[in-house]
Design a protein around this motif. Structure first.
Motif, PDB file in Angstrom:
ATOM      1  N   THR A   3      -1.945  -2.627   2.105  1.00 49.76           N
ATOM      2  CA  THR A   3      -2.839  -1.916   1.190  1.00 49.76           C
ATOM      3  C   THR A   3      -2.768  -2.550  -0.193  1.00 49.76           C
ATOM      4  O   THR A   3      -1.683  -2.879  -0.676  1.00 49.76           O
ATOM      5  N   CYS A  62      -5.303  -7.311   4.603  1.00 50.10           N
ATOM      6  CA  CYS A  62      -5.388  -6.157   3.714  1.00 50.10           C
ATOM      7  C   CYS A  62      -6.526  -5.260   4.204  1.00 50.10           C
ATOM      8  O   CYS A  62      -7.653  -5.721   4.376  1.00 50.10           O
ATOM      9  N   GLU A 305      -0.308   3.996  -1.463  1.00 51.09           N
ATOM     10  CA  GLU A 305      -0.073   3.329  -0.183  1.00 51.09           C
ATOM     11  C   GLU A 305       0.127   4.357   0.930  1.00 51.09           C
ATOM     12  O   GLU A 305      -0.398   4.210   2.030  1.00 51.09           O
ATOM     13  N   SER A 308      -3.211   5.823   1.946  1.00 47.97           N
ATOM     14  CA  SER A 308      -4.016   4.895   2.741  1.00 47.97           C
ATOM     15  C   SER A 308      -3.568   4.883   4.198  1.00 47.97           C
ATOM     16  O   SER A 308      -4.353   4.588   5.099  1.00 47.97           O
TER      17      SER A 308
END
Ligand code: ZN
Length: 313
Positions: A3, A62, A305, A308
Motif C-alpha cells: 500500500t 502496489c 495501511e 487498505s
C-alpha cells in the motif's frame, strides 16, 4: 499486498510504502497547505515512483493508495467535506478519480486522527484495548474514538473526530469552523503565535524575537522562568485536559492515547496533563489510562495501511 500511504498534515506531507504492517520506505516534504492540495498532488505521485524505486518494488505490486487527511471525510464517496483554514481547495477535488487516473490505484481516504487511532490500536499504544480515544495535539487538534472495537464514525463521518471543535471557552476565540472557543482555536500550535502576541507579558519575553513560536519553545522558556511562556503553558495544559475529560465523558474509553507534534520529547507537561485529567474525569468504574502515542508521526501511516487491508474498520 503493498500500500502507498500519504499522511497529509498541515505542516508536512508524509509518504510511505507499506506491506503487512511494516514500512518499506518513507519520505516527507513541506505541505504548504495554504496553497491548497492540488499543487501537492504531482509531488505525491512522484513519491510513489521514488519510494518504489528505493525499496526495489515493482510499481504493479502496489494495490492501494490510503490517504489520511486533516478534515471531515465522507469515506464512502472519498470526498473531503470541509476545509479548516488549510487545503482550501480539497472539497472541490475528485481525489478518487485523481488516484485512479494518475496513480492507477483505488483510494481509501479517512480523517487523519481516525487513521492514527487505527494505527495505534493495531501496532502501537492501543494494542490489546478495544475502547480507545486518540487525541493529536499539533498544528490542529485531532481526535477519534473506538468503542468496543468499532471505530466511531456516525451518519456523516463526524462522530469522534470533532473533538478539536468541542467548546472549551464559552466566550472564546473565533474558530475556522464557525464556532467560538473550540479547543483548536484556543490551544493548537496554529494559534500559538497569536496567543503569545496577545499575552500580557509578551513585551518582556524573548518570544518576541523568536522566529518560531511553538509549544517546544514555550515549554523551554517556561522552564527558564519566562512569565509569558509559563502562563501559555499553564493555559494550554488546562485546555487540553478539559478536552480530554470531555472525550472521556463522551466515549467511555479505557485508554486515552495522546500524540501529535506537541508531544515530541516532553516529559513534565505530560505528567501534569495526566494529573489534571485524572483529577477531573468522572469514571466511577475505575481509572482511565492516559498514554503517549508509540508510533508518533507514523501512526496514521500504519492506520492507512491497516484500512487498505481490511476495508472499512
Ligand atoms: Zn472549531
Amino acid at each position: 499486498m503493498i500500500t502507498f500511504v500519504a499522511d497529509t498534515g498541515g505542516t508536512r506531507i508524509k509518504l510511505a510504502l507499506m506491506r503487512d504492517g511494516r514500512i518499506l520506505g518513507r519520505e516527507s516534504f513541506a505541505a504548504r497547505s495554504d496553497d491548497g492540495l492540488a499543487p501537492q498532488l504531482p509531488r505525491i505521485a512522484q513519491g510513489l515512483d521514488s519510494l518504489c524505486a528505493a525499496a526495489q518494488v515493482n510499481r504493479d505490486e502496489c494495490t492501494a493508495f490510503a490517504m489520511a487527511f486533516p478534515s471531515l471525510i465522507d469515506s464512502r464517496t472519498g470526498r473531503v467535506l470541509a476545509a479548516y483554514g488549510k487545503y482550501a481547495d480539497a472539497p472541490q477535488l475528485d481525489l478518487p478519480q485523481w488516484s485512479r487516473k494518475t496513480l492507477r490505484l483505488p483510494l481509501i481516504i479517512e480523517n487523519d486522527a481516525r487513521m492514527a487511532l487505527l494505527g495505534e490500536w493495531q501496532a502501537g499504544a492501543g494494542r490489546g484495548c478495544d475502547d480507545l480515544v486518540m487525541v493529536t495535539l499539533g498544528t490542529g487538534i485531532g481526535t477519534a474514538a473506538l468503542i468496543e472495537g468499532i471505530v466511531v464514525r456516525g451518519r456523516h463521518g463526524q462522530a469522534g473526530v470533532l473533538g478539536g471543535h468541542l467548546t472549551v471557552q464559552q466566550d472564546g476565540r473565533q474558530c475556522t469552523c464557525g464556532n467560538r472557543g473550540c479547543a483548536e482555536a484556543e490551544a493548537s500550535t496554529s494559534v500559538l503565535p497569536t496567543l503569545a502576541a496577545q499575552s500580557r507579558d509578551y513585551s518582556a519575553s524573548p518570544m518576541r524575537h523568536s522566529p518560531v513560536v511553538d509549544y517546544a519553545s514555550v515549554f523551554r522558556l517556561a522552564r527558564e522562568g519566562d512569565a509569558c511562556a509559563m502562563s501559555l503553558k499553564t493555559r494550554a495544559i488546562d485546555i487540553w485536559s478539559s478536552l480530554i475529560v470531555n472525550l472521556i465523558h463522551a466515549y467511555d474509553p479505557e485508554r486515552v492515547i495522546v500524540g501529535g507534534g506537541v508531544m515530541a520529547g516532553e516529559e513534565e507537561f505530560f505528567s501534569e496533563l495526566e494529573r489534571l485529567v485524572l483529577a477531573r474525569a468522572h469514571t466511577p468504574w475505575g481509572r482511565v489510562t492516559i498514554v503517549r502515542s508509540e508510533l508518533g508521526d507514523a501512526a496514521a501511516l500504519f492506520g492507512g495501511e491497516y484500512l487498505s487491508r481490511v476495508g472499512n474498520a
